[in-house]
Design an enzyme around this catalytic site. Structure first.
Site, PDB file in Angstrom:
ATOM      1  N   HIS A 566       1.069  -0.979   0.567  1.00  0.00           N
ATOM      2  CA  HIS A 566       0.063   0.167   0.232  1.00  0.00           C
ATOM      3  C   HIS A 566       0.984   1.371   0.124  1.00  0.00           C
ATOM      4  CE1 HIS A 566      -3.169  -2.662   1.713  1.00  0.00           C
ATOM      5  NE2 HIS A 566      -3.379  -2.497   0.733  1.00  0.00           N
ATOM      6  N   GLN A 567       2.067   1.325  -1.107  1.00  0.00           N
ATOM      7  CA  GLN A 567       2.649   2.300  -1.100  1.00  0.00           C
ATOM      8  C   GLN A 567       1.839   3.342  -1.319  1.00  0.00           C
ATOM      9  OE1 GLN A 567       2.342  -0.620  -2.363  1.00  0.00           O
ATOM     10  NE2 GLN A 567       4.659  -1.651  -1.554  1.00  0.00           N
TER      11      GLN A 567
END
Length: 631
Positions: A566-567
């Site tokens: 979930h960058q």
């Protein structure tokens, strides 16, 4: 319509949860391919139209954001060029099948990024590095992810606005969340706000009225993305009951509150993935003013002073230059957007000087990189309720999906989730998310982790088909990393250093999240199925610590916590005077004209959940911002 699996794309090391079961069904699939209707194909020549020198807008990247931006901008008369480094989203048939999302990492649809060696985390992983799956095809990462749709907490966006990202409060972004979705399930009913009133009639009779406070409509019903609820097994019932025993009721986690138990919502339509490639972009491919070029690798932005004029890209070994009359929109993702900016001379001055790239703008590109981290736990039970590799390979389950688009293959493997705030502050966003997988902890599950061989061998001895998996996901992590270049080589991968767990507070909150997981073991619901947490320390990896002490769990977090994929925030949004910001609240690159960044990289911080829905919301809002700049 897709009716077969592309069995040639399957290998055991690509499959996170499913192990060897996919290989076992290949012969059946090949047989069915001769009897079912042919698979979907791209219209002849749709991606091979001759290039022009000038377009009104050039969009770089056809992922979750770029596909939306290009679709929306081409609704008028402007000429739009969309450049995608990967191929078509239907080249690999697996991408349509919800359950098989985990088979797509490390495939030809993945950029196959890896982090550099971590100093504070990943000690049980080979070389202390981890994979960073990023999509390389139409649809981008939204084409290879698990399709979970979680907007984030309303307070996440209110914080953005308070910190200088004016126009990005929850009130501002809600219309765009609604615009993109079409919910196809029944929303839970709530009694909150209902008031009972007694009054007397003239005849002396008592009447009771129920005055219901009207709740705002927070969900969309006419958008391109079909949103459904997904449930893998009957285990979801036990998880929901356990959550209620601990005081967490069932909610719609995409509503006003996020604290509680909710079913996973996914962008799936008629049993198939509904992403920006299939549900936004593909219906628009016939527009004469929208041109899409695949396998087109953008290396840099072309400038005239501080004005972005065009882009340089390579395709089939040929170098091209194209130019924009109005704007260039960079939607290449949290890794490639900063890489292109840095290669073009936009980034930290000291870094660009080190690698001898002329500085166009001194901005903190690649800094403030954020990601969540996750730990996976095996929960043994006394009955066979989870989905096993044997069930996945069962012919009846395969046929149920092939003919009716139903059954386990139409699900993503999740049996609900709980969002909690560790300080029990109902006015604050959650900081821990527990995700319940309806999948057994088997050897195939371990294949998805790049553990050291001795660790994987030891854990393989503890697998059990009578089990399920819980993911403890740390939200709003404080650790910050960066993306840099090691060379000016256009095709070389950037250096990714997320600096996982560099802030010790992340470890402490992880430990508290694990303690909450242990509370579930004490509920009547979990006890009824014999749910028990299985140890997974191994020799040299925390086994020397006294079990269940805080130091034991601190050790386990640093050894076994992994990326959550979930960058965000490598091109952070903020006010013009914000020294941490790369783009302003209009998503324009600061100090540069006619260049915007529109993707997950511009988020102020990581929303509470995942990045799929917020990225698409940003693209919808950005399209409006761009249109309003010209019309």
């Amino acid at each position: 319509m897709c009716n077969t699996f592309n069995s040639s794309s399957i290998s055991a090391d690509q499959v996170m949860f499913l192990g060897q079961s996919l290989v076992q069904v290949a012969s059946l699939v090949i047989f069915l391919a001769t009897t079912l209707p042919p698979i979907e194909k791209d219209p002849l020549g749709v991606f091979d139209r001759p290039l022009e020198d000038w377009y009104d807008f050039i969009v770089v990247g056809a992922g979750s954001a770029g596909g939306i931006v290009a679709t929306r901008l081409s609704e008028g008369y402007d000429k739009v060029l969309l450049l995608e480094a990967g191929g078509s989203h239907i080249e690999n048939d697996l991408t349509k099948i919800p359950l098989l999302w985990s088979a797509l990492s490390n495939s030809n649809l993945d950029w196959k990024y890896k982090t550099i060696e971590q100093k504070h985390a990943l000690f049980a992983f080979k070389d202390e590095v981890t994979n960073w799956p990023r999509g390389k095809c139409l649809g981008g990462t939204g084409r290879i992810n698990a399709m979970g749709l979680i907007r984030g907490n309303p307070k996440d966006f209110d914080t953005w606005a308070k910190e200088g990202a004016v126009g990005w409060s929850y009130k501002d972004v809600l219309p765009y969340f609604k615009k993109m979705e079409s919910i196809d399930f029944n929303l839970p009913m709530y009694s909150k706000g209902n008031k009972q009133t007694q009054y007397h009639t003239k005849g002396g009779k008592v009447r009771i009225s129920y005055g219901c406070k009207k709740k705002p409509d927070l969900r969309g019903r006419d958008g391109p993305l079909t949103i459904v609820e997904s449930r893998m097994t009957t285990l979801e019932y036990f998880h929901e009951q356990a959550a209620q025993e601990l005081g967490y009721n069932r909610i719609d986690c995409n509503s006003e509150t996020q604290l509680g138990f909710c079913r996973i919502q996914v962008n799936v339509k008629k049993g198939e993935r509904c992403d920006t490639a299939s549900c936004y972009l593909r219906p628009a491919l016939g527009r004469p003013n929208l041109q899409v070029h695949l396998n087109s690798y953008v290396s840099k932005i072309l400038f005239d002073g501080n004005v972005a004029r065009g882009v340089e890209f390579s395709k089939d070994g040929v170098l091209y230059k194209v130019y924009a009359r109005k704007e260039i929109i960079l939607s290449a993702g949290v890794v490639h957007s900063p890489k292109i900016l840095l290669s073009s001379g936009i980034g930290p001055k000291h870094h660009l000087n080190d690698i001898r790239i002329p500085v166009v703008a001194d901005l903190p590109v690649g800094e403030n990189l954020q990601d969540q981290m996750a730990m996976h736990f095996q929960i043994a039970i006394n009955m066979s309720l989870a989905t096993t590799s044997q069930k996945i390979a069962d012919t009846e389950n395969i046929l149920q999906y092939l003919f009716y688009r139903e059954g386990i293959y139409a699900q993503i493997g999740v049996d609900g989730m709980i969002f909690i705030n560790l300080d029990q502050n109902n006015d604050a966003p959650p900081d821990i998310q527990l995700i319940f997988l309806g999948l057994a902890y088997e050897k195939g599950f371990l294949d998805g982790f790049s553990y050291k061989e001795e660790v994987k061998e030891e854990l393989a001895n503890r697998t059990d088909p009578n089990s399920f998996v819980v993911i403890v996901n740390l939200l709003n992590a404080k650790s910050r990393g960066k993306i840099t270049l090691s060379t000016t080589c256009p095709s070389c991968k950037p250096v990714i250093d997320p600096m996982y767990l560099s802030d010790s507070d992340d470890v402490e909150r992880f430990v508290k999240g694990i303690r909450f997981l242990q509370k579930l073991q004490e509920t009547k619901s979990w006890k009824s199925i014999g749910a028990k947490l299985i140890r997974y320390d191994t020799p040299g990896h925390c086994s020397e610590e006294e079990y269940d002490k805080d130091d034991y769990w601190r050790c386990m977090v640093r050894h076994f916590a992994n990326q959550a994929n979930h960058q965000t925030s490598s091109c952070r949004m903020g006010s013009y005077g914000d020294v941490t910001a790369v783009v302003d609240p209009q998503l324009r690159v600061k100090g540069i004209k006619r260049l915007r960044v529109v993707d997950a990289s511009v988020m102020r911080n990581n929303p509470s959940g995942n990045t799929n829905a917020p990225t698409m919301m940003i693209a919808e809002k950005a399209a409006d911002l761009i249109k309003h700049s010209y019309y």
